[in-house]
Design an enzyme around this catalytic site. Structure first.
Site, PDB file in Angstrom:
ATOM      1  N   SER A   1       0.831  -1.195   0.000  1.00 14.26           N
ATOM      2  CA  SER A   1       0.000   0.000   0.000  1.00 14.26           C
ATOM      3  C   SER A   1       0.878   1.262   0.000  1.00 14.26           C
ATOM      4  O   SER A   1       1.703   1.434  -0.891  1.00 14.26           O
ATOM      5  CB  SER A   1      -0.963  -0.035   1.193  1.00 14.26           C
ATOM      6  OG  SER A   1      -1.993   0.909   1.036  1.00 14.26           O
TER       7      SER A   1
ATOM      8  N   ASP B   1      -5.729  -3.400  -2.919  1.00 16.84           N
ATOM      9  CA  ASP B   1      -4.636  -3.183  -1.972  1.00 16.84           C
ATOM     10  C   ASP B   1      -4.107  -4.501  -1.391  1.00 16.84           C
ATOM     11  O   ASP B   1      -4.885  -5.340  -0.934  1.00 16.84           O
ATOM     12  CB  ASP B   1      -5.202  -2.309  -0.840  1.00 16.84           C
ATOM     13  CG  ASP B   1      -4.153  -1.769   0.111  1.00 16.84           C
ATOM     14  OD1 ASP B   1      -3.108  -2.405   0.272  1.00 16.84           O
ATOM     15  OD2 ASP B   1      -4.416  -0.707   0.707  1.00 16.84           O
TER      16      ASP B   1
END
Length: 336
Positions: free
Chosen positions: A53, A192
């Site tokens: 991320s 993600d």
């Protein structure tokens, strides 16, 4: 040959960077503060960098030769625009309230702003241009499977190195409910990597041992979190009692499980000090992954943590740059 004549195993240095949205300002500031005393960009001091991320954005930038200071500037200068906090006062308050209401039925933020800022620093560069081995986890929701972007550090890794770096960055940062799923240039829809590896340390250690063939005794890992929220759950919480803590509960469980796996594989504490974890404790709800009003505080916390940790980290990680990374598969036009 006697044991005295055997060359010692080279130490392999690994950097692992957790997810956390704008709270990535903290590890960016930490790295930038250490980098000021180095002769080269800090990414060149590691043999492998894994990031998820916001940590994935940092990892990709470092791998491509950006300085930690350049990446910190991205968070400080452009973070408010990425998360729609470019206005203040009443207008800013109304904007934040609108996003909170929208968040109940749709993604909270438009990923267009993030893409624009990443395009500005990554352009059309490919993962194969990385000067360091990279691991960037994401999630393929259609196949319900992990999807890890990797540099060509093994003969089997023949595809990702030619992919756009910005695709890997957007995919690993596409947090569900925050940003929409990212569709890559080759039409793969990804979320993600934080849904399964917000702390990528176990992933990195397994890659080092099983794919790269590095002995576990040679590994030294610098693991940087964003913040560690201090919270407590009741003995028998119902839905109302747990719903606000549900996300941090799963993230905390994954992170601590990953750390435990990494400790077992490296012999940390019992055989050697192999893992160096930096993740400051903070009160619950003090920071949020899209609250850019706390950027200055996060920046200061990162710098203070670097000042504290540098004396023990410098002899292990920052005496000299890592050996040059030579990818097995090279981009067209690069020298062999």
């Amino acid at each position: 040959m006697s044991a005295e004549n055997l060359d010692p195993l080279p130490i392999r240095r690994i950097l692992c960077l957790d997810g956390g949205g704008i709270m990535g300002t903290l590890p960016a500031s930490f790295l930038a503060a250490i980098e000021r005393n180095l002769d080269r960009p800090i990414g060149e001091y590691f043999d492998l960098i894994a990031g998820t991320s916001t940590g994935g954005i940092l990892a990709i930038g470092l791998g491509l030769g950006l300085s930690a200071q350049q990446l910190l500037d991205l968070y400080v200068d452009r973070g408010p625009f990425i998360f729609g906090e470019g206005t203040s006062g009443l207008e800013g308050f109304i904007s934040r309230l609108g996003r909170k209401i929208k968040h109940w039925v749709a993604t909270k933020h438009d990923a267009t702003a993030l893409r624009r800022e990443l395009d500005a620093i990554l352009g059309q560069r490919q993962l194969g241009e990385s000067r360091t081995r990279l691991l960037i986890p994401s999630w393929d929701p259609l196949h319900r499977s992990v999807y890890i972007f990797k540099t060509a550090h093994h003969d089997r890794l023949k595809t990702d190195y030619s992919r756009l770096a910005v695709d890997a960055a957007m995919a690993t940062a596409a947090a569900p409910t925050i940003f929409r799923r990212h569709t890559t240039a080759d039409h793969v829809g990804l979320f993600d990597g934080g849904v399964w590896a917000n702390n990528p340390i176990a992933l990195a250690v397994v890659e080092a041992i099983s794919i790269l063939g590095w002995p576990s005794s040679s590994l030294r890992i610098l693991s940087l979190g964003c913040v560690n929220e201090v919270y407590a759950l009741g003995a028998a919480p119902g839905k109302i009692g747990i719903i606000r803590d549900l996300s941090r509960l799963f993230m905390d469980g994954q992170s601590r499980g990953a750390l435990g796996i990494a400790k077992l594989l490296t012999g940390h504490e019992h055989e050697r000090e192999a893992i160096f974890r930096v993740c400051p404790d903070v009160p619950k709800d003090l920071y949020a992954m899209d609250d850019t009003r706390k950027i200055s505080e996060l920046r200061g916390m990162g710098a203070a943590a670097a000042r504290k940790e540098c004396p023990r980290l410098e002899p292990i990680f920052f005496q000299a740059p890592a050996e040059s990374f030579e990818p097995i598969h090279k981009l067209k036009g690069t020298l062999t």
